[in-house]
Design a protein around this motif. Structure first.
Motif, mmCIF file in Angstrom:
data_model
loop_
_atom_site.group_PDB
_atom_site.id
_atom_site.type_symbol
_atom_site.label_atom_id
_atom_site.label_comp_id
_atom_site.label_asym_id
_atom_site.label_seq_id
_atom_site.Cartn_x
_atom_site.Cartn_y
_atom_site.Cartn_z
ATOM 1 N N THR A 1 6.274 -0.338 -1.899
ATOM 2 C CA THR A 1 6.105 0.765 -2.847
ATOM 3 C C THR A 1 5.035 0.410 -3.869
ATOM 4 O O THR A 1 4.668 -0.763 -4.031
ATOM 5 N N SER B 1 -4.076 6.007 -3.474
ATOM 6 C CA SER B 1 -4.417 7.420 -3.340
ATOM 7 C C SER B 1 -3.644 8.202 -4.394
ATOM 8 O O SER B 1 -2.675 7.697 -4.987
ATOM 9 N N LEU B 2 -4.045 9.427 -4.638
ATOM 10 C CA LEU B 2 -3.359 10.256 -5.631
ATOM 11 C C LEU B 2 -1.871 10.402 -5.341
ATOM 12 O O LEU B 2 -1.049 10.404 -6.250
ATOM 13 N N ASP B 3 -1.507 10.534 -4.061
ATOM 14 C CA ASP B 3 -0.092 10.669 -3.706
ATOM 15 C C ASP B 3 0.619 9.324 -3.590
ATOM 16 O O ASP B 3 1.805 9.261 -3.286
ATOM 17 N N GLU B 4 -0.109 8.243 -3.830
ATOM 18 C CA GLU B 4 0.403 6.864 -3.801
ATOM 19 C C GLU B 4 1.000 6.485 -2.447
ATOM 20 O O GLU B 4 1.874 5.625 -2.365
ATOM 21 N N GLN B 5 0.503 7.077 -1.396
ATOM 22 C CA GLN B 5 0.950 6.750 -0.040
ATOM 23 C C GLN B 5 0.023 5.742 0.644
ATOM 24 O O GLN B 5 0.419 5.079 1.592
ATOM 25 N N ARG C 1 -5.905 3.877 -14.980
ATOM 26 C CA ARG C 1 -5.812 5.175 -14.297
ATOM 27 C C ARG C 1 -7.209 5.780 -14.321
ATOM 28 O O ARG C 1 -7.813 5.910 -15.385
ATOM 29 N N ARG D 1 -1.339 2.120 4.891
ATOM 30 C CA ARG D 1 -0.263 3.063 4.571
ATOM 31 C C ARG D 1 0.918 2.246 4.038
ATOM 32 O O ARG D 1 1.445 1.378 4.732
ATOM 33 N N ARG E 1 -5.603 8.240 -10.456
ATOM 34 C CA ARG E 1 -5.280 7.202 -9.459
ATOM 35 C C ARG E 1 -5.055 5.863 -10.139
ATOM 36 O O ARG E 1 -5.839 5.448 -10.995
#
Length: 123
Positions: free
Chosen positions: A3, A39-43, A21, A81, A25
Motif C-alpha cells: 500500500t 499515480s493519482l489513484d495511488e494504484q 505533493r 502495480r 500526486r
C-alpha cells in the motif's frame, strides 16, 4: 498487497528523503531528485531503476511491472502495480530507488544499520 502507507512510512524514515505533493500526486524526493512517485489513484508506483536493467525487470513479470510512457523512457524509471507487490518487495524497490539518488556513504550507512536488508529489523 503493498500500500501507499507501507511506502510512506519507509520513505519518511530514509535519510534525506521527504514527501511532496505535486499536482495531487505523492512523491518522495532527495533534494530535487524524485525516486518514488504514485499515480493519482495511488494504484501505480513509479520508481527509480537502472535504465539498462528495466526491460529485464518488466520481462520477469509484465503483470506487475511496466515501462513508463514514451516521454519518460529517457529517465531511470519503471512502474509497478501496488496490488501485485507484497510489502517486502515494495520496500526493497523503494530502498534500491533511494540508493540511486543518495551519496554512497548514506547507502553504506543504511547497510550497517540494516544488515538484513530493508525488510529486516535495524541492528
Amino acid at each position: 498487497m503493498a500500500t501507499v502507507d507501507d511506502v510512506r512510512a519507509l520513505g519518511q524514515g530514509l535519510e534525506r528523503s521527504y514527501p511532496v505533493r505535486v499536482r495531487g500526486r505523492l512523491k518522495f524526493r532527495v533534494g530535487q531528485l524524485v525516486y518514488v512517485a504514485f499515480s493519482l489513484d495511488e494504484q501505480v508506483m513509479g520508481f527509480a531503476y537502472p535504465r539498462d536493467e528495466r526491460a529485464a525487470l518488466v520481462a520477469t513479470d509484465p503483470r506487475t511491472f511496466e515501462l513508463p510512457s514514451e516521454s519518460d523512457l529517457r529517465f531511470h524509471w519503471v512502474h509497478a502495480r501496488l496490488a501485485a507487490l507484497d510489502p517486502d518487495e515494495a520496500r526493497e524497490l523503494v530502498v534500491d530507488a533511494w540508493r540511486m539518488v543518495v551519496p554512497k556513504k548514506l547507502s553504506r550507512a543504511y547497510d550497517l544499520t540494516h544488515p538484513r536488508g530493508p525488510n529486516g529489523p535495524p541492528a
